[in-house]
Design an enzyme around this catalytic site. Sequence first.
Site, mmCIF file in Angstrom:
data_model
loop_
_atom_site.group_PDB
_atom_site.id
_atom_site.type_symbol
_atom_site.label_atom_id
_atom_site.label_comp_id
_atom_site.label_asym_id
_atom_site.label_seq_id
_atom_site.Cartn_x
_atom_site.Cartn_y
_atom_site.Cartn_z
ATOM 1 N N ASN A 7 -47.665 -20.560 -3.785
ATOM 2 C CA ASN A 7 -48.820 -20.590 -2.898
ATOM 3 C C ASN A 7 -48.287 -20.812 -1.479
ATOM 4 O O ASN A 7 -47.917 -21.929 -1.124
ATOM 5 C CB ASN A 7 -49.759 -21.722 -3.317
ATOM 6 C CG ASN A 7 -51.049 -21.729 -2.517
ATOM 7 O OD1 ASN A 7 -51.191 -21.003 -1.542
ATOM 8 N ND2 ASN A 7 -51.976 -22.571 -2.931
ATOM 9 N N ARG A 88 -50.026 -16.352 -5.064
ATOM 10 C CA ARG A 88 -51.452 -16.445 -4.775
ATOM 11 C C ARG A 88 -51.725 -15.699 -3.469
ATOM 12 O O ARG A 88 -51.058 -15.939 -2.461
ATOM 13 C CB ARG A 88 -51.832 -17.911 -4.609
ATOM 14 C CG ARG A 88 -53.257 -18.060 -4.197
ATOM 15 C CD ARG A 88 -53.582 -19.448 -3.760
ATOM 16 N NE ARG A 88 -54.987 -19.508 -3.459
ATOM 17 C CZ ARG A 88 -55.512 -20.330 -2.562
ATOM 18 N NH1 ARG A 88 -54.740 -21.174 -1.919
ATOM 19 N NH2 ARG A 88 -56.797 -20.330 -2.339
ATOM 20 N N HIS A 177 -61.580 -18.949 -4.912
ATOM 21 C CA HIS A 177 -61.259 -19.840 -6.041
ATOM 22 C C HIS A 177 -61.284 -19.084 -7.369
ATOM 23 O O HIS A 177 -61.515 -19.676 -8.426
ATOM 24 C CB HIS A 177 -62.265 -21.008 -6.171
ATOM 25 C CG HIS A 177 -62.208 -22.015 -5.071
ATOM 26 N ND1 HIS A 177 -63.344 -22.615 -4.559
ATOM 27 C CD2 HIS A 177 -61.170 -22.561 -4.403
ATOM 28 C CE1 HIS A 177 -63.000 -23.472 -3.618
ATOM 29 N NE2 HIS A 177 -61.679 -23.466 -3.500
ATOM 30 N N GLY A 205 -63.680 -29.495 -4.728
ATOM 31 C CA GLY A 205 -62.511 -30.104 -4.107
ATOM 32 C C GLY A 205 -62.796 -30.216 -2.626
ATOM 33 O O GLY A 205 -63.957 -30.327 -2.229
ATOM 34 N N ARG A 236 -66.463 -28.083 5.845
ATOM 35 C CA ARG A 236 -67.247 -26.855 6.082
ATOM 36 C C ARG A 236 -68.727 -27.117 5.833
ATOM 37 O O ARG A 236 -69.082 -27.854 4.906
ATOM 38 C CB ARG A 236 -66.777 -25.725 5.153
ATOM 39 C CG ARG A 236 -65.357 -25.271 5.415
ATOM 40 C CD ARG A 236 -65.028 -24.021 4.592
ATOM 41 N NE ARG A 236 -63.605 -23.792 4.556
ATOM 42 C CZ ARG A 236 -62.873 -23.748 3.434
ATOM 43 N NH1 ARG A 236 -63.436 -23.900 2.244
ATOM 44 N NH2 ARG A 236 -61.574 -23.537 3.507
ATOM 45 N N ILE A 327 -62.676 -33.492 -6.818
ATOM 46 C CA ILE A 327 -63.900 -34.285 -6.994
ATOM 47 C C ILE A 327 -64.452 -34.089 -8.404
ATOM 48 O O ILE A 327 -64.772 -35.060 -9.104
ATOM 49 C CB ILE A 327 -64.959 -33.872 -5.937
ATOM 50 C CG1 ILE A 327 -64.407 -34.094 -4.524
ATOM 51 C CG2 ILE A 327 -66.248 -34.626 -6.149
ATOM 52 C CD1 ILE A 327 -65.264 -33.482 -3.413
ATOM 53 N N GLU A 329 -63.031 -33.390 -11.117
ATOM 54 C CA GLU A 329 -62.223 -34.006 -12.179
ATOM 55 C C GLU A 329 -62.185 -35.530 -12.087
ATOM 56 O O GLU A 329 -61.878 -36.202 -13.066
ATOM 57 C CB GLU A 329 -60.774 -33.476 -12.101
ATOM 58 C CG GLU A 329 -60.648 -32.016 -12.466
ATOM 59 C CD GLU A 329 -59.268 -31.447 -12.160
ATOM 60 O OE1 GLU A 329 -58.287 -32.206 -12.161
ATOM 61 O OE2 GLU A 329 -59.180 -30.231 -11.905
ATOM 62 N N GLU A 378 -54.483 -23.543 -11.523
ATOM 63 C CA GLU A 378 -54.359 -22.220 -10.912
ATOM 64 C C GLU A 378 -52.954 -21.651 -11.115
ATOM 65 O O GLU A 378 -52.786 -20.444 -11.250
ATOM 66 C CB GLU A 378 -54.710 -22.306 -9.421
ATOM 67 C CG GLU A 378 -56.206 -22.550 -9.232
ATOM 68 C CD GLU A 378 -56.612 -22.933 -7.821
ATOM 69 O OE1 GLU A 378 -56.474 -24.120 -7.469
ATOM 70 O OE2 GLU A 378 -57.075 -22.079 -7.073
HETATM 71 P P1 AMP Z 1 -58.779 -30.833 -3.997
HETATM 72 O O1 AMP Z 1 -59.115 -29.957 -2.812
HETATM 73 O O2 AMP Z 1 -59.070 -30.202 -5.304
HETATM 74 O O3 AMP Z 1 -57.404 -31.436 -3.911
HETATM 75 O O4 AMP Z 1 -59.789 -32.093 -3.901
HETATM 76 C C1 AMP Z 1 -59.831 -32.980 -2.809
HETATM 77 C C2 AMP Z 1 -61.053 -33.893 -2.960
HETATM 78 O O5 AMP Z 1 -60.950 -34.570 -4.226
HETATM 79 C C3 AMP Z 1 -61.157 -34.984 -1.888
HETATM 80 O O6 AMP Z 1 -62.484 -35.043 -1.396
HETATM 81 C C4 AMP Z 1 -60.841 -36.261 -2.653
HETATM 82 O O7 AMP Z 1 -61.589 -37.339 -2.179
HETATM 83 C C5 AMP Z 1 -61.266 -35.946 -4.064
HETATM 84 N N1 AMP Z 1 -60.529 -36.767 -5.020
HETATM 85 C C6 AMP Z 1 -59.221 -36.675 -5.339
HETATM 86 N N2 AMP Z 1 -58.868 -37.656 -6.195
HETATM 87 C C7 AMP Z 1 -59.979 -38.405 -6.420
HETATM 88 C C8 AMP Z 1 -60.272 -39.558 -7.199
HETATM 89 N N3 AMP Z 1 -59.334 -40.161 -7.935
HETATM 90 N N4 AMP Z 1 -61.543 -40.027 -7.172
HETATM 91 C C9 AMP Z 1 -62.496 -39.426 -6.442
HETATM 92 N N5 AMP Z 1 -62.281 -38.339 -5.678
HETATM 93 C C10 AMP Z 1 -61.051 -37.830 -5.666
#
Ligand code: AMP
Length: 390
Positions: A7, A88, A177, A205, A236, A327, A329, A378
Amino acid sequence: MKIIAVNAGSSSLKFQLLDMPEERLIAQGLVERIGFDEAVFTIKFNGDKISSTQPVRNHKKAVELVVEGLIKQGIISTLEEIDGVGHRVVQGGELFKDSALIDDEVIEKIASLNDLAPLHNPANITGIVAFRKALPDVPQVAVFDTTFHQTMKEEAFLYSTPYEWYEKYGVRKYGFHGTSHQYVSERAAVLLDNPKAKVIVCHLGNGVSLCAVDGGKSVDTSMGLTPLEGIPMGTRSGNVDPSVLALVAKKENRTMHEVLEDLNKRSGYLGVSGFSNDSRDIVNAMNEGGERAGFAHRIQVKRIADYIGSYYVYMGGLDAICFTAGIGENAPQVRESILEAVKVLGVRIDHEANAKNGEHVISTKDSTVKAIVIPTNEEVMIAREVMRFE
Ligand code: AMP
């Protein structure tokens, strides 16, 4: 077989080395701050993490570092052990309805889409060119964020704008995505034991998009011409009336392009809360009574519920809502708010199950629509695509 999933961003290059078809992660790493004197190269394998700082002038140098690093750490003994590289690529437009084995013509086609993804496609191409130089005899495959959504029908992907804009400039909804939506929806079909399942994947996310998947095919998705459309995200805005651009530009004596930057980089959680783009901060502040953090959360939840309702109607039913990405997960409270907002559809949350993370069902046995957490992957999806060309 050993496959590298890559990536490449404008100043970073992330990679995973996977053993296929077992889908076992052998090593992963990244080069950050490419173009700077103090670039950082990190590689993780066998529970070890090794970092080094050095000047990395360009992507070619970054790729050399990665390839040499794999040999130096004894992860592979020769370059011949690498059987394929998957890249990617963010925007495949209408030119790519499937992943593509890379040759000069494919690179030209990807470059012809640069106007549609000016920040991403040129960076992706830089990564491709650098890996082709380093590994000239290894098959390289482009895997696009958009191809999974190429199954949408006209009523889902066309905007109601002058039709010539679509014909002349490619103005339409592409969606993003795609590798994540495909990975999660394929996994959901396995867990539901139903290849014809109707599922909605909520990729939550820093970027957020929803996808309606009917029998393995994307029939609608929330992102559009660019990743700005749809649900409010970390920074965004998601959908707004486009007239906002003209109004704010006039009031602040700025160009519409500058205001568009605000919609991409200073809106969403960050813009509404005024202090953070991170879901953890937003949820914590809301729980402590922060009014604007509460607004940021509730605007997002309402918009997600709006999309889920519309996809339910469009697909004529629903078997499961799937949550994935940072978020989706990891944030039980966000999942709970969303499932509460759509409970009229027959989804019943199992609170005890929802408190846990990892792949599992979070709805009760009598829930007519299932809710499932499915961690996305991914890189595995990219490596699977490379395997199709081996
Ligand atoms: P991503 O773009 O998939 O890496 O997701 C980023 C988002 O996931 C951010 O808003 C983080 O706050 C949230 N996030 C990551 N780890 C956690 C966690 N353990 N608990 C709650 N939110 C999380």
